[in-house]
Motif scaffolding. Structure first.
Motif, PDB file in Angstrom:
ATOM      1  N   UNK A   1       0.855  -1.198   0.000  1.00  0.00           N
ATOM      2  CA  UNK A   1       0.000   0.000   0.000  1.00  0.00           C
ATOM      3  C   UNK A   1       0.887   1.241   0.000  1.00  0.00           C
ATOM      4  N   UNK A   2       0.553   2.246  -0.803  1.00  0.00           N
ATOM      5  CA  UNK A   2       1.428   3.428  -0.878  1.00  0.00           C
ATOM      6  C   UNK A   2       1.581   4.187   0.443  1.00  0.00           C
ATOM      7  N   UNK A   3       0.605   4.099   1.336  1.00  0.00           N
ATOM      8  CA  UNK A   3       0.668   4.813   2.608  1.00  0.00           C
ATOM      9  C   UNK A   3       0.928   3.884   3.793  1.00  0.00           C
ATOM     10  N   UNK A   4       1.446   2.696   3.529  1.00  0.00           N
ATOM     11  CA  UNK A   4       1.662   1.708   4.588  1.00  0.00           C
ATOM     12  C   UNK A   4       2.549   2.263   5.696  1.00  0.00           C
TER      13      UNK A   4
END
Length: 187
Positions: free
Chosen positions: A35-38
């Motif tokens: 996920x890009x905001x992990x």
């Protein structure tokens, strides 16, 4: 020297496998390492942990299992709120497809036609209001203003369908006589 609550919370978090509750919470929220905001959400969870540690009603060191369950639930809800807020913000910022909006906006011709119809309706109401019968008035208001069918007009005024059609016939005759001068009637 006694450690601060935040230091104690982070010491507790990084001893053993306690940090696993953060990863489990992210997994439960369907936020995977791809996920890009992990990393942002993981950092947010780490920042929330000391607050949860301080808010726990008992001693977290004395009841570690209860505290970890409590912490995971609190962090889950806090991250879920942030995730919803972030998605809502992103939905507002998306460009989107404008074709649906453009299709629903009336064209200039439609607007002018609507204005013309509105003026014509006012004119008809003025003509019938001045010299028409009550039935003609009821039919005109029912169809032009209230957008009712003949059946609905009949039900509203407690008359038969034939009476409503009679009102319509007399209204049409009155309008033809009023709008068309006798010398130009057949031309």
């Amino acid at each position: 020297m006694k450690p601060t609550p935040h230091a104690a919370a982070y010491k507790f978090l990084y001893t053993g496998d306690h940090e696993m509750i953060l990863y489990a919470t992210l997994k439960r929220l369907h936020i995977r390492p791809a996920h890009p905001d992990y990393e942002d959400y993981l950092q947010e969870a780490r920042l929330l942990f000391p607050e949860v540690y301080v808010d726990f009603p008992d001693n977290p060191e004395a009841k570690p299992h209860q505290f970890l369950a409590y912490a995971q639930r609190k962090i889950y809800w806090a991250l879920l709120d942030r995730l919803r807020r972030d998605r809502k913000q992103n939905d507002r910022q998306e460009a989107g497809d404008q074709t649906e909006l453009l299709e629903t906006v009336a064209s200039d011709a439609d607007i002018l036609d609507a204005i013309g119809q509105q003026d014509f309706r006012r004119y008809l109401l003025r003509v019938i209001g001045a010299s028409g019968s009550t039935g003609e008035w009821r039919f005109l208001v029912g169809t032009l203003v209230d957008q009712l069918t003949a059946d609905e007009i009949a039900a509203r005024h407690g008359v038969s369908h034939n009476t409503v059609y009679k009102w319509r016939r007399t209204l049409i005759r009155r309008l033809v006589n009023h709008l068309t001068p006798p010398e130009n009637f057949l031309n």
